[in-house]
Design a protein around this motif. Sequence first.
Motif, PDB file in Angstrom:
ATOM      1  N   ALA A 192      -8.380   4.381  10.916  1.00 37.43           N
ATOM      2  CA  ALA A 192      -7.862   3.047  11.236  1.00 37.43           C
ATOM      3  C   ALA A 192      -6.342   3.053  11.192  1.00 37.43           C
ATOM      4  O   ALA A 192      -5.726   3.751  10.383  1.00 37.43           O
ATOM      5  CB  ALA A 192      -8.407   2.012  10.251  1.00 37.43           C
ATOM      6  N   PHE A 193      -5.762   2.233  12.060  1.00 42.70           N
ATOM      7  CA  PHE A 193      -4.318   2.019  12.060  1.00 42.70           C
ATOM      8  C   PHE A 193      -4.060   0.583  11.636  1.00 42.70           C
ATOM      9  O   PHE A 193      -4.706  -0.340  12.141  1.00 42.70           O
ATOM     10  CB  PHE A 193      -3.748   2.265  13.465  1.00 42.70           C
ATOM     11  CG  PHE A 193      -2.278   1.970  13.568  1.00 42.70           C
ATOM     12  CD1 PHE A 193      -1.343   2.927  13.217  1.00 42.70           C
ATOM     13  CD2 PHE A 193      -1.826   0.730  14.006  1.00 42.70           C
ATOM     14  CE1 PHE A 193       0.023   2.664  13.298  1.00 42.70           C
ATOM     15  CE2 PHE A 193      -0.473   0.453  14.093  1.00 42.70           C
ATOM     16  CZ  PHE A 193       0.458   1.424  13.740  1.00 42.70           C
ATOM     17  N   VAL A 194      -3.128   0.385  10.698  1.00 37.67           N
ATOM     18  CA  VAL A 194      -2.768  -0.958  10.241  1.00 37.67           C
ATOM     19  C   VAL A 194      -1.260  -1.121  10.404  1.00 37.67           C
ATOM     20  O   VAL A 194      -0.497  -0.204  10.099  1.00 37.67           O
ATOM     21  CB  VAL A 194      -3.136  -1.164   8.759  1.00 37.67           C
ATOM     22  CG1 VAL A 194      -2.739  -2.569   8.297  1.00 37.67           C
ATOM     23  CG2 VAL A 194      -4.621  -0.936   8.519  1.00 37.67           C
ATOM     24  N   HIS A 195      -0.864  -2.293  10.893  1.00 40.23           N
ATOM     25  CA  HIS A 195       0.578  -2.529  11.020  1.00 40.23           C
ATOM     26  C   HIS A 195       0.929  -3.947  10.628  1.00 40.23           C
ATOM     27  O   HIS A 195       0.261  -4.896  11.020  1.00 40.23           O
ATOM     28  CB  HIS A 195       1.040  -2.265  12.456  1.00 40.23           C
ATOM     29  CG  HIS A 195       2.522  -2.330  12.599  1.00 40.23           C
ATOM     30  ND1 HIS A 195       3.330  -1.260  12.314  1.00 40.23           N
ATOM     31  CD2 HIS A 195       3.347  -3.350  12.922  1.00 40.23           C
ATOM     32  CE1 HIS A 195       4.595  -1.611  12.481  1.00 40.23           C
ATOM     33  NE2 HIS A 195       4.635  -2.875  12.855  1.00 40.23           N
ATOM     34  N   GLY A 196       1.996  -4.075   9.840  1.00 37.38           N
ATOM     35  CA  GLY A 196       2.516  -5.392   9.484  1.00 37.38           C
ATOM     36  C   GLY A 196       3.966  -5.506   9.897  1.00 37.38           C
ATOM     37  O   GLY A 196       4.699  -4.511   9.878  1.00 37.38           O
ATOM     38  N   VAL A 237       0.844  -1.200   0.000  1.00 39.17           N
ATOM     39  CA  VAL A 237       0.000   0.000   0.000  1.00 39.17           C
ATOM     40  C   VAL A 237       0.879   1.249   0.000  1.00 39.17           C
ATOM     41  O   VAL A 237       0.636   2.209  -0.745  1.00 39.17           O
ATOM     42  CB  VAL A 237      -0.954   0.003   1.214  1.00 39.17           C
ATOM     43  CG1 VAL A 237      -1.724   1.310   1.290  1.00 39.17           C
ATOM     44  CG2 VAL A 237      -1.912  -1.185   1.137  1.00 39.17           C
ATOM     45  N   MET A 238       1.938   1.235   0.813  1.00 39.77           N
ATOM     46  CA  MET A 238       2.836   2.391   0.879  1.00 39.77           C
ATOM     47  C   MET A 238       3.498   2.633  -0.476  1.00 39.77           C
ATOM     48  O   MET A 238       3.582   3.775  -0.955  1.00 39.77           O
ATOM     49  CB  MET A 238       3.898   2.142   1.957  1.00 39.77           C
ATOM     50  CG  MET A 238       4.831   3.312   2.182  1.00 39.77           C
ATOM     51  SD  MET A 238       5.891   3.009   3.631  1.00 39.77           S
ATOM     52  CE  MET A 238       6.868   4.526   3.597  1.00 39.77           C
ATOM     53  N   GLN A 239       3.955   1.543  -1.108  1.00 43.13           N
ATOM     54  CA  GLN A 239       4.619   1.661  -2.415  1.00 43.13           C
ATOM     55  C   GLN A 239       3.630   2.125  -3.484  1.00 43.13           C
ATOM     56  O   GLN A 239       3.927   3.017  -4.285  1.00 43.13           O
ATOM     57  CB  GLN A 239       5.224   0.302  -2.794  1.00 43.13           C
ATOM     58  CG  GLN A 239       5.965   0.293  -4.105  1.00 43.13           C
ATOM     59  CD  GLN A 239       7.155   1.235  -4.086  1.00 43.13           C
ATOM     60  OE1 GLN A 239       7.957   1.224  -3.156  1.00 43.13           O
ATOM     61  NE2 GLN A 239       7.248   2.104  -5.084  1.00 43.13           N
ATOM     62  N   VAL A 287     -10.039   2.085  15.196  1.00 41.66           N
ATOM     63  CA  VAL A 287      -9.914   0.637  15.061  1.00 41.66           C
ATOM     64  C   VAL A 287      -8.502   0.336  14.577  1.00 41.66           C
ATOM     65  O   VAL A 287      -7.943   1.086  13.774  1.00 41.66           O
ATOM     66  CB  VAL A 287     -10.995   0.072  14.098  1.00 41.66           C
ATOM     67  CG1 VAL A 287     -10.922   0.696  12.709  1.00 41.66           C
ATOM     68  CG2 VAL A 287     -10.937  -1.443  13.999  1.00 41.66           C
ATOM     69  N   ALA A 288      -7.919  -0.757  15.115  1.00 44.22           N
ATOM     70  CA  ALA A 288      -6.537  -1.093  14.761  1.00 44.22           C
ATOM     71  C   ALA A 288      -6.464  -2.534  14.261  1.00 44.22           C
ATOM     72  O   ALA A 288      -7.074  -3.430  14.849  1.00 44.22           O
ATOM     73  CB  ALA A 288      -5.632  -0.912  15.975  1.00 44.22           C
ATOM     74  N   GLU A 289      -5.729  -2.709  13.173  1.00 43.29           N
ATOM     75  CA  GLU A 289      -5.509  -4.054  12.631  1.00 43.29           C
ATOM     76  C   GLU A 289      -3.993  -4.248  12.624  1.00 43.29           C
ATOM     77  O   GLU A 289      -3.291  -3.699  11.778  1.00 43.29           O
ATOM     78  CB  GLU A 289      -6.098  -4.188  11.217  1.00 43.29           C
ATOM     79  CG  GLU A 289      -7.532  -3.662  11.061  1.00 43.29           C
ATOM     80  CD  GLU A 289      -8.584  -4.433  11.856  1.00 43.29           C
ATOM     81  OE1 GLU A 289      -8.283  -5.515  12.386  1.00 43.29           O
ATOM     82  OE2 GLU A 289      -9.734  -3.931  11.951  1.00 43.29           O
ATOM     83  N   GLY A 322      -0.826 -10.515   6.124  1.00 44.28           N
ATOM     84  CA  GLY A 322      -0.794  -9.094   6.456  1.00 44.28           C
ATOM     85  C   GLY A 322      -1.768  -8.273   5.631  1.00 44.28           C
ATOM     86  O   GLY A 322      -2.199  -7.193   6.054  1.00 44.28           O
ATOM     87  N   MET A 323      -2.112  -8.776   4.454  1.00 44.22           N
ATOM     88  CA  MET A 323      -3.072  -8.067   3.606  1.00 44.22           C
ATOM     89  C   MET A 323      -4.483  -8.162   4.189  1.00 44.22           C
ATOM     90  O   MET A 323      -5.288  -7.236   4.033  1.00 44.22           O
ATOM     91  CB  MET A 323      -3.028  -8.666   2.196  1.00 44.22           C
ATOM     92  CG  MET A 323      -3.671  -7.816   1.149  1.00 44.22           C
ATOM     93  SD  MET A 323      -2.833  -6.226   0.962  1.00 44.22           S
ATOM     94  CE  MET A 323      -2.391  -6.311  -0.755  1.00 44.22           C
ATOM     95  N   PHE A 324      -4.788  -9.268   4.863  1.00 41.62           N
ATOM     96  CA  PHE A 324      -6.111  -9.402   5.489  1.00 41.62           C
ATOM     97  C   PHE A 324      -6.365  -8.250   6.467  1.00 41.62           C
ATOM     98  O   PHE A 324      -7.498  -7.786   6.610  1.00 41.62           O
ATOM     99  CB  PHE A 324      -6.236 -10.732   6.244  1.00 41.62           C
ATOM    100  CG  PHE A 324      -6.144 -11.972   5.381  1.00 41.62           C
ATOM    101  CD1 PHE A 324      -6.681 -12.008   4.098  1.00 41.62           C
ATOM    102  CD2 PHE A 324      -5.524 -13.121   5.870  1.00 41.62           C
ATOM    103  CE1 PHE A 324      -6.596 -13.162   3.310  1.00 41.62           C
ATOM    104  CE2 PHE A 324      -5.440 -14.284   5.098  1.00 41.62           C
ATOM    105  CZ  PHE A 324      -5.972 -14.301   3.818  1.00 41.62           C
ATOM    106  N   HIS A 325      -5.305  -7.815   7.152  1.00 45.08           N
ATOM    107  CA  HIS A 325      -5.454  -6.699   8.102  1.00 45.08           C
ATOM    108  C   HIS A 325      -5.867  -5.424   7.364  1.00 45.08           C
ATOM    109  O   HIS A 325      -6.689  -4.653   7.848  1.00 45.08           O
ATOM    110  CB  HIS A 325      -4.151  -6.451   8.866  1.00 45.08           C
ATOM    111  CG  HIS A 325      -3.787  -7.533   9.836  1.00 45.08           C
ATOM    112  ND1 HIS A 325      -3.181  -8.704   9.448  1.00 45.08           N
ATOM    113  CD2 HIS A 325      -3.927  -7.628  11.179  1.00 45.08           C
ATOM    114  CE1 HIS A 325      -2.974  -9.474  10.520  1.00 45.08           C
ATOM    115  NE2 HIS A 325      -3.418  -8.837  11.580  1.00 45.08           N
ATOM    116  N   VAL A 326      -5.253  -5.184   6.198  1.00 44.63           N
ATOM    117  CA  VAL A 326      -5.574  -3.970   5.443  1.00 44.63           C
ATOM    118  C   VAL A 326      -7.016  -4.043   4.933  1.00 44.63           C
ATOM    119  O   VAL A 326      -7.782  -3.077   5.024  1.00 44.63           O
ATOM    120  CB  VAL A 326      -4.610  -3.775   4.244  1.00 44.63           C
ATOM    121  CG1 VAL A 326      -4.853  -2.416   3.595  1.00 44.63           C
ATOM    122  CG2 VAL A 326      -3.150  -3.904   4.667  1.00 44.63           C
ATOM    123  N   VAL A 327      -7.384  -5.203   4.406  1.00 45.54           N
ATOM    124  CA  VAL A 327      -8.736  -5.391   3.869  1.00 45.54           C
ATOM    125  C   VAL A 327      -9.779  -5.133   4.963  1.00 45.54           C
ATOM    126  O   VAL A 327     -10.777  -4.429   4.749  1.00 45.54           O
ATOM    127  CB  VAL A 327      -8.892  -6.820   3.286  1.00 45.54           C
ATOM    128  CG1 VAL A 327     -10.344  -7.125   2.944  1.00 45.54           C
ATOM    129  CG2 VAL A 327      -8.002  -6.989   2.050  1.00 45.54           C
TER     130      VAL A 327
END
Lengths: 384, 135
Positions: free
Chosen positions: A364-368, A90-92, A278-280, A338-343
């Motif tokens: 939302a906050f997402v971290h991998g 996502v960042m890229q 919400v945080a994933e 890790g993509m499931f968290h973003v979804v």
Amino acid sequence: MSQTAIISGVHNTKVGEVPGSTCMSLHTEAALGALEDAGLKLSDIDGVICAYALSENYPMLSSAFCEYVGAEPNFNAGLHGGGATGAMMVMQAAALVKSGTCRHVLCVTGDNRLTGMTRDKAVAALTEFGHPQFEQPYGISIPAAYALVAQRYLHETGATLEHLAALSVSHRAHAAMHPDAHMTKPITMDDVANARVISSPLRLLDCCLISDGGAALVVSAGDTRADLKKRPVTVLGAGQGHTHEHIVAAPSLIDFGCRTASARAFAAAGVKTDDIDVAEIYDSFTITLLIELESIGFFEKGTAGEAALNGELTHGGRLPCNTHGGLLSFGHSGAAGGMFHVVEAVRQLRGEADTRQVADAELAFVHGDGGILSAHCSLILGRA
Amino acid sequence: MTGKPTPTPNADTSPFWEACNEDRLIVQTCRSCGHVQFYPRALCVKCESRDLNWRDAKPEGTVHSCTVVHRAPTPAFKEDAPYVLALIDLDDGFRMMMNVINCPPESVAIGMPVRIVFEDREGQKLPQAEPSANA
């Protein structure tokens, strides 16, 4: 006005045992699902990023995927960041659309690690883990490396095994609310405490699952939103942190690159931990999540476990976390994990999470994290 | 033949492994800034100097963290399980991974003093830790 980056479509396949699936079938299903969700066609895509897979050998998986679906993008690359890959994609992709290099970037992950790995492939994959000279000769495993982290964390903070177990239990309850989750049978604190020890102090239910599954999303230039089917989600900030690959070389066993990664993402978005609805957050093991919650600054050192026990990490609590059930219960399929968290974060922000919905989730906050808490990437996503 | 992995020395690490074969623990140090680093590399990760040196390290340390591995990663380690995997802080200021051997696995704890012994594995000696109390 400068270009913004939005997530225009997301999709995950069924996760768990998916008989007959292949790495490529999961990629295709996830990708087509994300395109449909966005209201886009493959021909709209001008950038593709894939990761890697263990079940099938593709030295250039992203090229193989493009060939398979007949895509000829003007940007195509593979990304290897372990569990951080999804967030890094996502960042890229956000950087690609912000720079004007691409308009719509398709990010795809998937692996059938549960049914697609022969015994030889599984053993070979395990044999390759760790530093070949300074870790492998000692019988290191992925759970053992995380167990070293857990043991030190418990020693320094006085946190207990109950704190870890509370996370296993809440994640299972979350997964039970998701129609695509791998493990939905409720578990109790006793179930966790009585599960067999894999590498002390970590027991079986402290460890993530091994699943078949795929996930994909499309990152688009903000000025394409009129062409999209659904209300998009904005990528407000992203950041990475890297300190080591091998646990023997980690500068600390209780503080990791998640601190830097999240600080960079929060600074870019101009928001604080208190603003997050919400945080994933990556949960390869219960200890992974506990340490990340604290390093990122959601909780003081040594207090996240108590918060978990008190129900602060679920609906109605201070920080609903891993509302899909995470890697512990929703499922873990390599880079798709890790993509499931973003979804899930995108669905929460769109208000599409059904019974799992966190009321009025706007931020939302997402971290991998990949490796042994080695490579970190944080995202701040907001309702557009 | 145990089937367990043995290190394959390379240009960075062969002095280290040769010393092990003489029952000596050595460590790489930077001539420019004095940094002690493990594992050995072609540059100092603190000051970027390539002027590196080796010196004898005291074969004693402390358990920084440890775990009892019940589920071995590969068939080669199955017979050893449960075994102790540990990160050892050497007294000379660097950290290594080792097994803590020659003691009951459950007796190993964080902070425990250990000394380095050498295990022969198919002609290459490996540094391992045992409780200092064994001496």
